[in-house]
Design a protein around this motif. Structure first.
Motif, PDB file in Angstrom:
ATOM      1  N   TYR A  27      -5.616   7.692   5.955  1.00  0.00           N
ATOM      2  CA  TYR A  27      -5.841   6.821   4.804  1.00  0.00           C
ATOM      3  C   TYR A  27      -5.356   5.408   5.083  1.00  0.00           C
ATOM      4  O   TYR A  27      -6.074   4.422   4.827  1.00  0.00           O
ATOM      5  N   LEU A  28      -4.147   5.271   5.615  1.00  0.00           N
ATOM      6  CA  LEU A  28      -3.593   3.945   5.880  1.00  0.00           C
ATOM      7  C   LEU A  28      -4.416   3.206   6.933  1.00  0.00           C
ATOM      8  O   LEU A  28      -4.662   2.000   6.800  1.00  0.00           O
ATOM      9  N   GLU A  29      -4.842   3.913   7.955  1.00  0.00           N
ATOM     10  CA  GLU A  29      -5.669   3.274   8.987  1.00  0.00           C
ATOM     11  C   GLU A  29      -6.976   2.761   8.398  1.00  0.00           C
ATOM     12  O   GLU A  29      -7.410   1.636   8.672  1.00  0.00           O
ATOM     13  N   ALA A  30      -7.602   3.583   7.553  1.00  0.00           N
ATOM     14  CA  ALA A  30      -8.863   3.177   6.923  1.00  0.00           C
ATOM     15  C   ALA A  30      -8.667   1.986   5.996  1.00  0.00           C
ATOM     16  O   ALA A  30      -9.587   1.169   5.816  1.00  0.00           O
ATOM     17  N   MET A  31      -7.469   1.868   5.425  1.00  0.00           N
ATOM     18  CA  MET A  31      -7.164   0.749   4.536  1.00  0.00           C
ATOM     19  C   MET A  31      -6.755  -0.511   5.300  1.00  0.00           C
ATOM     20  O   MET A  31      -6.536  -1.557   4.702  1.00  0.00           O
ATOM     21  N   GLY A  32      -6.613  -0.392   6.615  1.00  0.00           N
ATOM     22  CA  GLY A  32      -6.160  -1.526   7.399  1.00  0.00           C
ATOM     23  C   GLY A  32      -4.670  -1.768   7.270  1.00  0.00           C
ATOM     24  O   GLY A  32      -4.178  -2.877   7.517  1.00  0.00           O
ATOM     25  N   ASP A  33      -3.921  -0.733   6.902  1.00  0.00           N
ATOM     26  CA  ASP A  33      -2.469  -0.813   6.718  1.00  0.00           C
ATOM     27  C   ASP A  33      -1.801  -0.497   8.056  1.00  0.00           C
ATOM     28  O   ASP A  33      -2.062   0.549   8.660  1.00  0.00           O
ATOM     29  N   ALA A  34      -0.935  -1.375   8.530  1.00  0.00           N
ATOM     30  CA  ALA A  34      -0.339  -1.244   9.861  1.00  0.00           C
ATOM     31  C   ALA A  34       0.824  -0.258   9.927  1.00  0.00           C
ATOM     32  O   ALA A  34       1.327   0.016  11.024  1.00  0.00           O
ATOM     33  N   MET A  37      -6.347  12.574  -5.003  1.00  0.00           N
ATOM     34  CA  MET A  37      -6.555  11.650  -3.878  1.00  0.00           C
ATOM     35  C   MET A  37      -6.082  10.241  -4.228  1.00  0.00           C
ATOM     36  O   MET A  37      -5.615   9.498  -3.358  1.00  0.00           O
ATOM     37  N   GLU A  38      -6.195   9.897  -5.491  1.00  0.00           N
ATOM     38  CA  GLU A  38      -5.766   8.565  -5.940  1.00  0.00           C
ATOM     39  C   GLU A  38      -4.271   8.329  -5.767  1.00  0.00           C
ATOM     40  O   GLU A  38      -3.806   7.191  -5.861  1.00  0.00           O
ATOM     41  N   PHE A  39      -3.496   9.382  -5.506  1.00  0.00           N
ATOM     42  CA  PHE A  39      -2.051   9.250  -5.344  1.00  0.00           C
ATOM     43  C   PHE A  39      -1.625   9.019  -3.895  1.00  0.00           C
ATOM     44  O   PHE A  39      -0.424   8.916  -3.609  1.00  0.00           O
ATOM     45  N   LEU A  40      -2.573   8.952  -2.965  1.00  0.00           N
ATOM     46  CA  LEU A  40      -2.201   8.823  -1.552  1.00  0.00           C
ATOM     47  C   LEU A  40      -1.382   7.566  -1.288  1.00  0.00           C
ATOM     48  O   LEU A  40      -0.432   7.582  -0.505  1.00  0.00           O
ATOM     49  N   SER A  41      -1.732   6.468  -1.934  1.00  0.00           N
ATOM     50  CA  SER A  41      -0.978   5.230  -1.742  1.00  0.00           C
ATOM     51  C   SER A  41       0.473   5.401  -2.187  1.00  0.00           C
ATOM     52  O   SER A  41       1.408   4.967  -1.500  1.00  0.00           O
ATOM     53  N   GLY A  42       0.672   6.041  -3.336  1.00  0.00           N
ATOM     54  CA  GLY A  42       2.019   6.269  -3.842  1.00  0.00           C
ATOM     55  C   GLY A  42       2.813   7.223  -2.973  1.00  0.00           C
ATOM     56  O   GLY A  42       4.028   7.052  -2.795  1.00  0.00           O
TER      57      GLY A  42
END
Length: 250
Positions: free
Chosen positions: A199-206, A134-139
């Motif tokens: 994941y991106l939505e939860a992080m506030g990533d547009a 799960m830690e790789f989702l950003s990458g």
């Protein structure tokens, strides 16, 4: 029991070291920044003196095709030579669910080469195939990003939290070698594009995520069964929601 963890200062390595030390074992966290280098051989023989088990959690610093292959082949050959000299009784390696299905990508060809070296060695072994952390989702999101759009395959994934991986690696370390492969996976399946969008939505990533069946995953085109396990895997206990709720925000 003395255990050497190659890559013992990394994400999975540091957590596995902690678990095994808490059980009373002598654990060496071996990595270049602790003076042990499986590519040059520096410090390797000294670290393995008296070791019964070696757990290889090291990863290639480069994903470039040639560099990955050279890393896993060189590291593997040096490691097995040192293990044989030290009388190591069990070699354990962490690999990837779907490795044999994703050989279009150089990284997975490197992992397959690593596994072939393990199987050809005379040292009893256990290979652990894990699904994506799960830690790789950003990458993963970054790998598919073009401008403000993330292009990702809609194939299924079954992500697992690093804590669940470390639990499994610690258990395998203390068990007898099976001279075979076991699989571990997360408790839930998602479409890759949908999970990354969530994941991106939860992080506030547009950034917006677009499903693209032709989008490559680190060089390989995915099918629905490429990255998930149907081979009676050990399932992790941590769901995506539980993991996200306790993960540090960058």
């Amino acid at each position: 029991m003395k255990i050497v963890i190659i890559g013992g200062t990394g994400l999975i390595g540091s957590k596995t070291v902690e678990r095994l030390r808490n059980k009373g074992h002598e654990v060496v966290a071996a990595s270049p920044n602790t003076g042990v280098n499986t590519i040059t051989g520096e410090g390797l023989a000294e670290a393995l003196v008296g070791a019964e088990v070696v757990v290889d959690l090291a990863n290639s610093p480069s994903f470039e095709d040639k560099a990955v292959l050279e890393f896993f082949e060189t590291s593997g050959r040096n490691l097995f030579a040192a293990e044989k000299a030290a009388g190591v009784k069990h070699h354990i390696a962490l690999s990837v669910v779907g490795t044999e299905r994703l050989l279009e990508a150089g990284y997975f060809r490197g992992k397959l080469a690593q596994e072939k070296l393990i199987k050809a060695s005379s040292i009893p072994y256990t290979i652990v195939h894990s699904t994506q952390f799960m830690e790789f989702l950003s990458g993963i999101a970054q790998s598919g990003t073009v401008g403000d759009i993330v292009h990702l395959s809609p194939a299924y994934v079954q992500p697992i939290a690093s804590d669940d991986v470390a639990d499994a690696m610690a258990d395998v370390t203390l068990a007898a070698p099976i001279n075979g492969t076991i699989e571990i996976a997360g408790p839930e399946r998602f479409r890759l594009n949908e999970l990354v969008a969530r994941y991106l939505e939860a992080m506030g990533d547009a950034r917006k995520v677009e499903a693209d069946p032709n989008a490559h995953y680190f060089g390989a085109r995915l099918e629905d069964g490429s990255l998930v396990s149907d081979n009676n895997p050990r399932l992790g206990r941590i769901t995506f929601e539980q993991w996200f709720a306790t993960s540090p925000r960058k």
